[in-house]
Design an enzyme around this catalytic site. Structure first.
Site, short mmCIF file in Angstrom:
data_model
loop_
_atom_site.label_atom_id
_atom_site.label_comp_id
_atom_site.label_asym_id
_atom_site.label_seq_id
_atom_site.Cartn_x
_atom_site.Cartn_y
_atom_site.Cartn_z
CG HIS A 168 8.50 -9.36 -1.90
ND1 HIS A 168 7.23 -9.40 -2.43
CD2 HIS A 168 8.45 -10.11 -0.77
CE1 HIS A 168 6.45 -10.14 -1.65
NE2 HIS A 168 7.16 -10.58 -0.64
CG HIS A 224 12.39 -6.63 -6.50
ND1 HIS A 224 11.64 -5.49 -6.27
CD2 HIS A 224 12.58 -6.65 -7.86
CE1 HIS A 224 11.39 -4.87 -7.41
NE2 HIS A 224 11.95 -5.54 -8.38
CD GLU A 250 9.65 -4.18 -3.24
OE1 GLU A 250 9.97 -3.00 -3.44
OE2 GLU A 250 10.31 -5.15 -3.65
CG ASP A 256 4.00 -9.07 -5.08
OD1 ASP A 256 3.87 -8.09 -5.84
OD2 ASP A 256 5.10 -9.43 -4.62
CG HIS A 302 5.02 -7.45 -9.57
ND1 HIS A 302 4.84 -6.45 -8.62
CD2 HIS A 302 5.02 -6.83 -10.78
CE1 HIS A 302 4.75 -5.28 -9.23
NE2 HIS A 302 4.85 -5.48 -10.53
CG ASP A 358 7.95 -10.84 -6.53
OD1 ASP A 358 8.01 -10.18 -7.58
OD2 ASP A 358 7.67 -10.35 -5.43
CG ASP A 402 3.74 -4.29 -5.77
OD1 ASP A 402 3.04 -5.29 -5.59
OD2 ASP A 402 4.87 -4.35 -6.29
CG ASP A 432 5.21 -6.00 -3.06
OD1 ASP A 432 4.92 -4.81 -2.92
OD2 ASP A 432 6.12 -6.40 -3.82
#
Length: 324
Positions: free
Chosen positions: A115, A160, A294, A143, A145, A147, A251, A249
């Protein structure tokens, strides 16, 4: 047979033309394998599906970019950041590649990579939109996260986990070889950033989100309101007349649906919820670019093909594929 999208694009002068950049870069984090994702996605038939099923004119140079010639031989840590010069050099080059497609009014699809590449993709589309339309651009960041760590608050030093900090200017670095190339035309306002799907946010990031009034919807919000209402609120915050860059992302999806990713977190989106986000953003007519990042085909061999299929589904949904 899937039909081409019937949604009218507000901000693309060539909405049926798709500029694709395949980015085999893993330097924003420490796990090998994510650099193989673009080729895995392409070999799974993604670009063929977009051209034949969804009727896009695909512009792609038929290569995965690894940027070997741009990565410096010496790259010591700086402010705790790992591989800062490599990430800076690669994202500067990527920003230019994305800009070249976006300035012509094409939709830009970037296949990562980790990312950190969003520093390049988002900056490239933001610059093009400012020059072409004189507008600000919004970012929807899907996401687990946020980030948005600044270097000093990052526990890992992996970049990332920092791209939105640099893209919003909450983190600054003026060294010429470490993001010194970023100018005001590359930047996104904190008021035009919306998160969906957060569930693993660092303490320093929570503080930044609150202090800067950044709109963020966690999995708690999705559980409370449902994905439909959350997406409505996210789009309402951006406004109905704003170009959107979607950075997804994989994830963000629960590991049940996307196990082959570097930082999986349980309790995430279902694949249908992920597809719904992409479908709903497409339906606004405001979507101008998408990142898919990712996917790591080397992690958990049993889940690699499932994760690749999920990634392809997300991209198709963002580009107009529908259930009916």
């Amino acid at each position: 047979m899937t039909q081409p999208s019937t949604i009218t694009s507000r901000f693309l002068s060539h909405p049926n033309q798709l500029g694709v950049v395949a980015v085999g870069f893993n330097g924003g984090q420490c796990k090998k394998g994510v650099e193989a994702a673009p080729m895995a996605l392409i070999e799974s038939g993604l670009l063929t599906q977009l051209s034949e099923d969804l009727d896009y004119e695909v512009h792609h140079d038929s290569k995965v970019h690894y940027y070997e010639n741009d990565i410096p031989a010496e790259d010591p840590d700086h402010r705790g950041m790992k591989k800062p010069r490599a990430v800076s050099a690669v994202t500067e080059k990527l920003s230019s590649q994305v800009y070249d497609y976006a300035k012509d009014g094409k939709f830009v699809l970037t296949l990562g990579g980790d990312h950190s590449i969003a520093i390049g993709t988002v900056s490239g589309t933001a610059k093009a939109i400012r020059e072409r339309l004189g507008r600000e651009m919004a970012v929807i960041w899907v996401d687990a996260h946020a980030d948005i760590n600044i270097p000093e608050t990052s526990e890992s030093g992996n970049i990332h986990g920092m791209p939105m900090a640099f893209l919003t200017r909450l983190a600054r670095e003026d060294k010429k070889d470490i993001f010194g190339w970023m100018q005001d035309e590359h930047i996104v306002s904190t008021q035009k950033l919306v998160y969906i799907g957060l569930r693993d946010v660092d303490r320093g990031e929570k503080k930044l989100l609150r202090e800067n009034g950044i709109k963020a919807f966690s999995m708690h919000d999705i559980d409370r309101h449902g994905i439909g209402r959350v997406v409505e609120m996210a789009l309402a915050h951006i406004g109905n007349d704003t170009p959107i860059h979607l950075s997804f992302d994989v994830d963000a999806l629960d590991p049940q649906w996307a196990p082959s990713t570097g930082t999986p977190v349980r309790g995430g989106l279902t694949l249908r919820e992920g597809d719904f986000i992409c479908e709903a953003v497409h339906e606004t007519g405001n979507l101008i670019a998408m990142d898919l990042v990712e996917v790591n085909p080397s992690l958990e061999s049993k889940g690699a093909s499932e994760t690749i299929r999920a990634g392809c589904s997300l991209v198709r949904s963002a580009l107009g594929d529908t259930l009916l």
